[in-house]
Motif scaffolding. Structure first.
Motif, PDB file in Angstrom:
ATOM      1  N   GLU A  70       0.340   4.386  -1.019  1.00 42.06           N
ATOM      2  CA  GLU A  70       0.377   2.949  -1.296  1.00 42.06           C
ATOM      3  C   GLU A  70       0.457   2.170   0.002  1.00 42.06           C
ATOM      4  O   GLU A  70      -0.231   1.153   0.178  1.00 42.06           O
ATOM      5  CB  GLU A  70       1.563   2.600  -2.180  1.00 42.06           C
ATOM      6  CG  GLU A  70       1.696   1.101  -2.397  1.00 42.06           C
ATOM      7  CD  GLU A  70       2.866   0.716  -3.288  1.00 42.06           C
ATOM      8  OE1 GLU A  70       2.847  -0.400  -3.818  1.00 42.06           O
ATOM      9  OE2 GLU A  70       3.788   1.531  -3.445  1.00 42.06           O
ATOM     10  N   ALA A  71       1.305   2.646   0.920  1.00 38.15           N
ATOM     11  CA  ALA A  71       1.448   1.949   2.200  1.00 38.15           C
ATOM     12  C   ALA A  71       0.131   1.940   2.954  1.00 38.15           C
ATOM     13  O   ALA A  71      -0.273   0.917   3.523  1.00 38.15           O
ATOM     14  CB  ALA A  71       2.543   2.611   3.026  1.00 38.15           C
ATOM     15  N   ARG A  72      -0.562   3.079   2.950  1.00 37.93           N
ATOM     16  CA  ARG A  72      -1.841   3.128   3.646  1.00 37.93           C
ATOM     17  C   ARG A  72      -2.867   2.224   2.965  1.00 37.93           C
ATOM     18  O   ARG A  72      -3.695   1.592   3.622  1.00 37.93           O
ATOM     19  CB  ARG A  72      -2.350   4.572   3.702  1.00 37.93           C
ATOM     20  CG  ARG A  72      -1.587   5.441   4.702  1.00 37.93           C
ATOM     21  CD  ARG A  72      -2.290   6.755   4.926  1.00 37.93           C
ATOM     22  NE  ARG A  72      -2.188   7.655   3.787  1.00 37.93           N
ATOM     23  CZ  ARG A  72      -1.239   8.575   3.649  1.00 37.93           C
ATOM     24  NH1 ARG A  72      -0.299   8.691   4.580  1.00 37.93           N
ATOM     25  NH2 ARG A  72      -1.205   9.359   2.596  1.00 37.93           N
ATOM     26  N   ALA A  73      -2.793   2.166   1.617  1.00 38.30           N
ATOM     27  CA  ALA A  73      -3.741   1.320   0.892  1.00 38.30           C
ATOM     28  C   ALA A  73      -3.540  -0.143   1.240  1.00 38.30           C
ATOM     29  O   ALA A  73      -4.496  -0.883   1.493  1.00 38.30           O
ATOM     30  CB  ALA A  73      -3.580   1.532  -0.620  1.00 38.30           C
ATOM     31  N   ILE A  74      -2.276  -0.581   1.270  1.00 33.70           N
ATOM     32  CA  ILE A  74      -2.005  -1.976   1.599  1.00 33.70           C
ATOM     33  C   ILE A  74      -2.173  -2.221   3.093  1.00 33.70           C
ATOM     34  O   ILE A  74      -2.624  -3.282   3.522  1.00 33.70           O
ATOM     35  CB  ILE A  74      -0.575  -2.357   1.175  1.00 33.70           C
ATOM     36  CG1 ILE A  74      -0.387  -2.129  -0.328  1.00 33.70           C
ATOM     37  CG2 ILE A  74      -0.275  -3.808   1.511  1.00 33.70           C
ATOM     38  CD1 ILE A  74       1.029  -2.399  -0.797  1.00 33.70           C
ATOM     39  N   GLN A 134     -12.302  -7.611  -3.734  1.00 27.67           N
ATOM     40  CA  GLN A 134     -13.390  -7.525  -2.752  1.00 27.67           C
ATOM     41  C   GLN A 134     -12.889  -6.943  -1.438  1.00 27.67           C
ATOM     42  O   GLN A 134     -13.508  -6.042  -0.855  1.00 27.67           O
ATOM     43  CB  GLN A 134     -13.992  -8.916  -2.507  1.00 27.67           C
ATOM     44  CG  GLN A 134     -15.039  -9.344  -3.511  1.00 27.67           C
ATOM     45  CD  GLN A 134     -15.674 -10.664  -3.120  1.00 27.67           C
ATOM     46  OE1 GLN A 134     -14.982 -11.637  -2.811  1.00 27.67           O
ATOM     47  NE2 GLN A 134     -17.000 -10.718  -3.112  1.00 27.67           N
ATOM     48  N   ALA A 135     -11.754  -7.447  -0.961  1.00 31.15           N
ATOM     49  CA  ALA A 135     -11.197  -6.939   0.294  1.00 31.15           C
ATOM     50  C   ALA A 135     -10.825  -5.462   0.165  1.00 31.15           C
ATOM     51  O   ALA A 135     -11.055  -4.673   1.086  1.00 31.15           O
ATOM     52  CB  ALA A 135      -9.972  -7.771   0.682  1.00 31.15           C
ATOM     53  N   ALA A 136     -10.238  -5.087  -0.978  1.00 30.92           N
ATOM     54  CA  ALA A 136      -9.848  -3.689  -1.184  1.00 30.92           C
ATOM     55  C   ALA A 136     -11.072  -2.789  -1.221  1.00 30.92           C
ATOM     56  O   ALA A 136     -11.102  -1.725  -0.580  1.00 30.92           O
ATOM     57  CB  ALA A 136      -9.039  -3.567  -2.468  1.00 30.92           C
ATOM     58  N   THR A 142      -9.787   1.567  -4.228  1.00 32.28           N
ATOM     59  CA  THR A 142      -9.876   1.202  -5.640  1.00 32.28           C
ATOM     60  C   THR A 142      -8.461   1.017  -6.159  1.00 32.28           C
ATOM     61  O   THR A 142      -7.626   1.927  -6.053  1.00 32.28           O
ATOM     62  CB  THR A 142     -10.583   2.300  -6.460  1.00 32.28           C
ATOM     63  OG1 THR A 142     -11.872   2.549  -5.902  1.00 32.28           O
ATOM     64  CG2 THR A 142     -10.732   1.883  -7.910  1.00 32.28           C
ATOM     65  N   HIS A 143      -8.166  -0.143  -6.722  1.00 35.91           N
ATOM     66  CA  HIS A 143      -6.793  -0.440  -7.142  1.00 35.91           C
ATOM     67  C   HIS A 143      -6.368   0.427  -8.325  1.00 35.91           C
ATOM     68  O   HIS A 143      -5.306   1.035  -8.318  1.00 35.91           O
ATOM     69  CB  HIS A 143      -6.677  -1.925  -7.508  1.00 35.91           C
ATOM     70  CG  HIS A 143      -5.262  -2.371  -7.763  1.00 35.91           C
ATOM     71  ND1 HIS A 143      -4.578  -2.096  -8.935  1.00 35.91           N
ATOM     72  CD2 HIS A 143      -4.398  -3.076  -6.992  1.00 35.91           C
ATOM     73  CE1 HIS A 143      -3.360  -2.608  -8.866  1.00 35.91           C
ATOM     74  NE2 HIS A 143      -3.223  -3.217  -7.702  1.00 35.91           N
ATOM     75  N   ARG A 144      -7.146   0.433  -9.407  1.00 38.81           N
ATOM     76  CA  ARG A 144      -6.965   1.275 -10.594  1.00 38.81           C
ATOM     77  C   ARG A 144      -5.847   0.845 -11.523  1.00 38.81           C
ATOM     78  O   ARG A 144      -5.584   1.500 -12.523  1.00 38.81           O
ATOM     79  CB  ARG A 144      -6.750   2.756 -10.208  1.00 38.81           C
ATOM     80  CG  ARG A 144      -7.886   3.343  -9.430  1.00 38.81           C
ATOM     81  CD  ARG A 144      -7.937   4.845  -9.551  1.00 38.81           C
ATOM     82  NE  ARG A 144      -6.741   5.498  -9.039  1.00 38.81           N
ATOM     83  CZ  ARG A 144      -6.559   6.811  -9.078  1.00 38.81           C
ATOM     84  NH1 ARG A 144      -7.468   7.590  -9.602  1.00 38.81           N
ATOM     85  NH2 ARG A 144      -5.454   7.337  -8.595  1.00 38.81           N
ATOM     86  N   ASP A 145      -5.169  -0.257 -11.242  1.00 38.02           N
ATOM     87  CA  ASP A 145      -4.129  -0.715 -12.165  1.00 38.02           C
ATOM     88  C   ASP A 145      -4.045  -2.240 -12.167  1.00 38.02           C
ATOM     89  O   ASP A 145      -2.963  -2.816 -12.122  1.00 38.02           O
ATOM     90  CB  ASP A 145      -2.772  -0.104 -11.796  1.00 38.02           C
ATOM     91  CG  ASP A 145      -1.763  -0.189 -12.946  1.00 38.02           C
ATOM     92  OD1 ASP A 145      -2.192  -0.389 -14.105  1.00 38.02           O
ATOM     93  OD2 ASP A 145      -0.553  -0.072 -12.692  1.00 38.02           O
ATOM     94  N   ILE A 166      -1.027   3.388  -7.366  1.00 35.45           N
ATOM     95  CA  ILE A 166      -1.925   4.467  -7.772  1.00 35.45           C
ATOM     96  C   ILE A 166      -3.328   4.214  -7.229  1.00 35.45           C
ATOM     97  O   ILE A 166      -4.316   4.734  -7.737  1.00 35.45           O
ATOM     98  CB  ILE A 166      -1.962   4.634  -9.304  1.00 35.45           C
ATOM     99  CG1 ILE A 166      -2.421   3.344  -9.982  1.00 35.45           C
ATOM    100  CG2 ILE A 166      -0.608   5.057  -9.836  1.00 35.45           C
ATOM    101  CD1 ILE A 166      -2.610   3.512 -11.481  1.00 35.45           C
ATOM    102  N   ALA A 167      -3.409   3.369  -6.183  1.00 39.21           N
ATOM    103  CA  ALA A 167      -4.706   3.088  -5.579  1.00 39.21           C
ATOM    104  C   ALA A 167      -5.293   4.359  -4.986  1.00 39.21           C
ATOM    105  O   ALA A 167      -4.596   5.271  -4.567  1.00 39.21           O
ATOM    106  CB  ALA A 167      -4.558   2.018  -4.498  1.00 39.21           C
TER     107      ALA A 167
END
Length: 568
Positions: A70-74, A134-136, A142-145, A166-167
């Protein structure tokens, strides 16, 4: 669930810097705390992983890895519509994700309290979430939730997408072991529900389902229904169509298409929103919208400042701390002034018993209006704080003392249909107001509940009678019914103790449970569950602010409950 240990640990400091203040809620990966950054003097949100007792080391490592995912995703995202990552802190080998704290409401609470949004508000949500996605997606995430609970609306009108727990980053291996959830069944795409490959197009469906809820006031599928049945309906059933026929409905229908590649693109969603958005620099949401939808998170207690000597002011007057600079989240409208102690604001989704109690208090102190409701929800006195008078010595208030002599009150818990045998007496502190309601709890017989509410609204005593409860039911059915009225993560109960009350079917129980409403309103309830007369179940309960639970039990419940007796 919110545990007593979490309540007791709310003074911990993580990595020598982040002081945990209160539990905001629970996500898919752990507990989210409101915290205070003691270095930068600002509120933050801290996500702590939650490991069930006895979890094998391999699974524990997997959960920790999900936290870092999650940290890496954000961390790769820097966008005004995505919750900002501040830091990764480590304490005793466990990672803590430190994020931006967004004071305000989730879209889910806003919809529950106010119903469907208007076109301008819905367009603002659609544009903000589409921009965040779009930014993600451009960053390979992919956010997925995507769902209303993960869309945050700040008090200044900013809209942010949260919870990337859960990205999936396409550059990493996917975690597929047991326990990894794929999102909320009412909002996930058909290909996700059927176990197919998850792509960015899955977020398009979830955005459409979220906008469906935004304009209709409810999810496209039953969020409280059976999970398997909901997944089958998502995969095999017809796609729900909005009853609203406005421009937002067309966007929803173009996003909620079962074939992933046929869904409207995010760029097209934003293009369609262009003419529907509010004027630049304005917000379609008012401060009243947000504060009514969900209680504010109480502010953390600030470090005590060094005294400031002002020669023009008498030394007996209050001294002021140095100006800390601008607030990190300055609202676009002036906020109501808070007391020195944090105060929670009530939202419309509070339990029914508290709504009735609030109605009584507001009737008795109508001039207080919304202020009275605010003070009541926060467990505070309804009287305004008295200002400190300069040039007068400040007199410290005395320590809180238990109520005076309790008075015997007689009540009647007969039903509207005239079921007799409802007379009782009980000792109640002086000045407590009373009202009576008849209830129809789920899977239980009709009950009559007599309420006694303290003058300041902090405490509520209830006497509830279930006629003809026996022989077809057990106490555990009553407890299950109580728990079912709360979200799973907002209710935690202690193990029951056996009481001397008994009939031909079972013994009575002492039962304590804690509840958290919107992550803010924390209450503790003590109950004696008493089988009586071989047919009735009687419940004597006292609800108090959790911060006063020890006093509430010793000074109130332990004196009130033993005085309960039936009367002819």
């Amino acid at each position: 669930m919110v545990s007593e240990a979490e309540v007791e640990q709310a003074t911990r400091v993580i990595a020598g810097r982040y002081r945990l203040v209160s539990v905001i809620g629970h996500g898919s990966m752990g507990t989210v705390w409101r915290a205070y950054d003691e270095f930068l003097h600002r509120p933050v949100a801290v996500k702590e992983i939650r490991l069930p007792p006895g979890m094998p080391q391999g699974q524990a490592d997997e959960v920790r890895e999900r936290t870092l995912r999650e940290a890496r995703a954000i961390g790769v995202l820097s966008h005004p519509n995505v919750v900002t990552l501040h830091d990764i802190a480590h304490e005793n080998g466990d990672p803590y994700v430190v994020m931006e704290l967004v004071p305000g409401s989730s879209l889910a609470h806003l919809l529950r309290s106010q119903g469907p949004l208007d076109t301008t508000q819905a367009a603002a949500v659609a544009d903000a979430v589409a921009a965040a996605l779009q930014a993600a997606h451009q960053a390979g995430i992919t956010h997925r939730d995507v769902k209303p609970a993960n869309v945050l609306i700040a008090t200044d009108g900013r809209i942010k997408l949260a919870d990337f727990g859960i990205a999936h980053n396409i550059s990493e291996n996917t975690l597929t072991k047991t326990g990894i959830t794929l999102g909320s069944p009412a909002y996930i795409a058909p290909e996700v529900a059927s176990g197919s490959e998850v792509t960015n197009n899955a977020d398009l469906w979830s955005l459409g389902a979220t906008l469906f809820a935004t304009i209709e006031g409810h999810a496209p599928y039953d969020p409280e229904g059976d999970v398997i049945a909901t997944l089958l309906e998502v995969v095999n059933g017809d796609v729900p169509k909005p009853s609203n026929t406005g421009p937002m409905a067309k966007v929803v229908s173009s996003l909620m298409i079962k074939e992933p590649t046929d869904r409207m693109t995010l760029a097209e969603v934003r293009r369609r929103m262009y003419g529907l958005l509010p004027e630049p620099g304005t917000s379609p949401f008012t401060l009243e919208d947000i504060t009514e939808a969900e209680s504010f998170i109480p502010a953390p207690k600030q470090p005590e400042p060094e005294p400031v000597v002002e020669p023009e002011v008498d030394s007996t007057g209050p001294s002021l701390a140095d100006d800390p600079g601008p607030l990190p989240f300055a609202p676009s409208q002036p906020m109501l002034e808070l007391d020195a102690e944090p105060t929670a604001r009530i939202r419309r989704g509070v339990p029914r018993s508290l709504i009735y109690a609030a109605a009584v208090l507001l009737f008795l102190a109508a001039a207080g209006g919304g202020f009275a409701a605010t003070r009541y929800a926060g467990g505070k006195s309804l009287l305004p704080t008295q200002p400190t008078v300069i040039q007068q010595p400040v007199v410290q208030p005395p320590e809180a003392t238990p109520p005076g002599e309790f008075a015997v009150r007689n009540g009647d818990a007969a039903t509207l249909k005239g079921t007799k045998g409802g007379g009782f007496s009980i000792k109640v502190p002086p000045g407590w107001d009373t009202f009576v309601e008849e209830r129809q709890p789920k899977n239980l017989p009709v009950s009559t509940r007599v309420h006694y509410v303290s003058p300041d609204g902090k405490y509520e005593l209830t006497i509830e009678r279930f006629p003809d409860f026996y022989p077809s039911r057990k106490i555990n059915q009553f407890k299950d019914s109580v728990q079912s009225t709360w979200p799973r993560d907002a209710f935690v109960a202690s193990d029951p103790l056996i009481l001397q009350y008994t009939n031909s079917f079972e013994s009575g129980q002492y039962w304590k449970y804690n509840t958290v409403d919107a992550g803010v309103l924390r209450r503790t309830t003590y109950s004696n569950l008493m089988p009586m007369n071989d047919a009735d179940l009687w419940v004597v309960s006292l609800t108090v602010p959790t911060v006063e639970e020890d006093t509430g039990k010793g000074a109130l419940f332990d004196k009130i409950a033993p005085s309960f007796t039936l009367t002819p």
